[in-house]
Motif scaffolding. Sequence first.
Motif, PDB file in Angstrom:
ATOM      1  N   THR A  29      14.477  10.486 -76.717  1.00 22.35           N
ATOM      2  CA  THR A  29      13.988  11.984 -76.840  1.00 22.35           C
ATOM      3  C   THR A  29      14.251  12.226 -78.564  1.00 22.35           C
ATOM      4  OG1 THR A  29      16.140  13.118 -76.031  1.00 22.35           O
ATOM      5  CG2 THR A  29      13.961  12.883 -74.642  1.00 22.35           C
ATOM      6  N   PHE A 115      14.207  18.336 -77.402  1.00 23.76           N
ATOM      7  CA  PHE A 115      12.621  18.846 -77.105  1.00 23.76           C
ATOM      8  C   PHE A 115      12.115  19.437 -78.574  1.00 23.76           C
ATOM      9  CE2 PHE A 115      15.072  18.788 -73.254  1.00 23.76           C
ATOM     10  CZ  PHE A 115      14.094  17.839 -72.326  1.00 23.76           C
ATOM     11  N   LYS A 243      21.958  24.783 -70.227  1.00 22.75           N
ATOM     12  CA  LYS A 243      20.927  25.048 -69.135  1.00 22.75           C
ATOM     13  C   LYS A 243      20.953  26.313 -68.446  1.00 22.75           C
ATOM     14  CE  LYS A 243      22.933  22.442 -65.323  1.00 22.75           C
ATOM     15  NZ  LYS A 243      22.534  21.350 -64.316  1.00 22.75           N
ATOM     16  N   ARG A 246      19.675  29.897 -69.735  1.00 25.76           N
ATOM     17  CA  ARG A 246      18.349  30.067 -69.236  1.00 25.76           C
ATOM     18  C   ARG A 246      18.330  31.544 -68.089  1.00 25.76           C
ATOM     19  NH1 ARG A 246      13.587  28.826 -66.141  1.00 25.76           N
ATOM     20  NH2 ARG A 246      11.839  28.658 -67.486  1.00 25.76           N
ATOM     21  N   ASP A 255      12.140  29.136 -73.805  1.00 26.77           N
ATOM     22  CA  ASP A 255      11.850  27.948 -73.489  1.00 26.77           C
ATOM     23  C   ASP A 255      11.410  26.908 -74.689  1.00 26.77           C
ATOM     24  OD1 ASP A 255      12.848  28.310 -70.753  1.00 26.77           O
ATOM     25  OD2 ASP A 255      10.652  27.888 -69.836  1.00 26.77           O
ATOM     26  N   ASN A 256      10.461  27.677 -75.539  1.00 27.54           N
ATOM     27  CA  ASN A 256       9.747  26.894 -76.445  1.00 27.54           C
ATOM     28  C   ASN A 256      10.582  26.835 -77.623  1.00 27.54           C
ATOM     29  OD1 ASN A 256       9.674  29.628 -76.926  1.00 27.54           O
ATOM     30  ND2 ASN A 256       7.488  29.666 -77.673  1.00 27.54           N
ATOM     31  N   ILE A 287      13.461  23.963 -63.373  1.00 25.66           N
ATOM     32  CA  ILE A 287      12.674  23.890 -64.602  1.00 25.66           C
ATOM     33  C   ILE A 287      13.275  22.696 -65.585  1.00 25.66           C
ATOM     34  CG2 ILE A 287      11.793  24.733 -66.578  1.00 25.66           C
ATOM     35  CD1 ILE A 287      10.160  25.517 -63.937  1.00 25.66           C
ATOM     36  N   THR A 288      14.458  23.144 -65.865  1.00 25.88           N
ATOM     37  CA  THR A 288      15.169  22.159 -66.953  1.00 25.88           C
ATOM     38  C   THR A 288      15.546  20.898 -66.494  1.00 25.88           C
ATOM     39  OG1 THR A 288      17.181  23.131 -66.310  1.00 25.88           O
ATOM     40  CG2 THR A 288      16.069  24.212 -68.429  1.00 25.88           C
ATOM     41  N   TRP A 291      12.422  18.972 -66.821  1.00 27.55           N
ATOM     42  CA  TRP A 291      11.869  18.392 -67.987  1.00 27.55           C
ATOM     43  C   TRP A 291      12.747  16.969 -68.306  1.00 27.55           C
ATOM     44  CZ3 TRP A 291      13.725  23.437 -71.281  1.00 27.55           C
ATOM     45  CH2 TRP A 291      12.640  24.526 -71.040  1.00 27.55           C
ATOM     46  N   TRP A 292      13.775  16.869 -67.849  1.00 28.90           N
ATOM     47  CA  TRP A 292      14.611  15.590 -67.963  1.00 28.90           C
ATOM     48  C   TRP A 292      13.931  14.463 -67.212  1.00 28.90           C
ATOM     49  CZ3 TRP A 292      16.464  11.382 -65.590  1.00 28.90           C
ATOM     50  CH2 TRP A 292      17.462  10.722 -66.405  1.00 28.90           C
ATOM     51  N   ASP A 294      10.716  14.425 -66.419  1.00 26.09           N
ATOM     52  CA  ASP A 294       9.391  14.149 -67.144  1.00 26.09           C
ATOM     53  C   ASP A 294       9.614  13.221 -68.351  1.00 26.09           C
ATOM     54  OD1 ASP A 294       8.163  15.914 -65.542  1.00 26.09           O
ATOM     55  OD2 ASP A 294       7.968  17.316 -67.182  1.00 26.09           O
ATOM     56  N   GLU A 295      10.659  13.154 -69.169  1.00 31.49           N
ATOM     57  CA  GLU A 295      11.131  12.278 -70.019  1.00 31.49           C
ATOM     58  C   GLU A 295      11.341  10.882 -69.563  1.00 31.49           C
ATOM     59  OE1 GLU A 295      10.505  13.057 -73.301  1.00 31.49           O
ATOM     60  OE2 GLU A 295      10.097  15.285 -72.955  1.00 31.49           O
TER      61      GLU A 295
END
Length: 392
Positions: A29, A115, A243, A246, A255-256, A287-288, A291-292, A294-295
């Motif tokens: 990443t 990210f 994390k 959040r 998040d962004n 959610i978090t 994200w991992w 997905d990567e």
Amino acid sequence: MAASEKKFAYTTLITRASYLAGVIILGYTLKKQGSKYPLIVFYTPSLKESAVKALELEAPKINLILKPCELLLPRSDLKITLIAERFGDTWTKLRVFEVIDYDAVCYLDADMAIFKNMDSVFDKAADLPSDWIAANHACVCNTDKDAWAPEEWNIENCAYTPLSHPDALAHPTKVTPESRPTYHLLNSGMFLYHPSQQLWDSMLDFFNTTDKLSTYKFPDQDFLADFFHNRWASLGWQYNALKTMRYIHPNMWRDNEVVCLHYIVDKPWVARVSADGTAGFKGKDGITHGWWWDEYAEWVKQRESEGADENVKLMKQHAAKEDGSEEDDPDMKAIGSKVQAFAANKVGDENAPPAASTDGATGGDSSPFRKVLGERGHGPVVHPNGSSKMAQ
């Protein structure tokens, strides 16, 4: 000298194969988000050969520099008190200060993912004194009411509580000599520093001579907060986004805005996100953790398209299976969804040394790993009879 002419690098540490997936996704990443700088991966003899092989295969693809190192542990005469046994080998994180041929270095824990482009953190180095570090505050909210936490660890005393978006990004709570004690506590998952032989020698001398190590519950983190007391500058939360922030600090979190996400407590690669979208030891990290994963899926797809089958095979040995089951490995379980139960596997109540881990990352008094650094940190030296003197 212009910033573009400076020599910068990131560093991380891995002592156990259970963190292999974390290191590889961290490096992946970093590069994906356009970092111009290498990631120096310190690894110890305790790391399994299969994990070393995986790092060697990935090194040219994601700009890794592999650096073998010896473990760093306190003197054998000290009685160490830790929150959990798994923290017993994190003293070795201090070895990253040995890298002295860079203008500035940014350490990143192996349980992080990037990210947004992280290189902007080096802009902070220009105003950072040579014997300081820049880091993020520790979150001391202690919403779980952990028994080991001191009474002053509460929401009111957390340095993040007064902050809100968007000011929190550029104006974190400052650390001054007059700040309340909890504001002086840092999170050692990410820190920026100017490496030098003088700084390393000073740190090494403190490590090998002070008795304070016996009071630290989070080894490297408490050490750094103590050693750099009144000599560290606070950074925006986005560079070390825990994390749990959040849902603990929603007024601040967006998040962004996350640059570097820190997967504290249980690690996402140990278990897949449940079908109902829950993940994490409290079920709030779907959610978090997603994200991992997905990567990870993107990494697998890219390597398979390149024909890097061995990379994928080795990686999959250290991540949760597609059917959702967790690896039947003690080290993986120790960082999985039942991580809180492993807090009982700690040293301190019995004033005992760390127990041996499954891959030899720490050991008791008779272990070959019960060593401290020698002169200037170039290799381990056993201190006989609990001597605290520097090696000659």
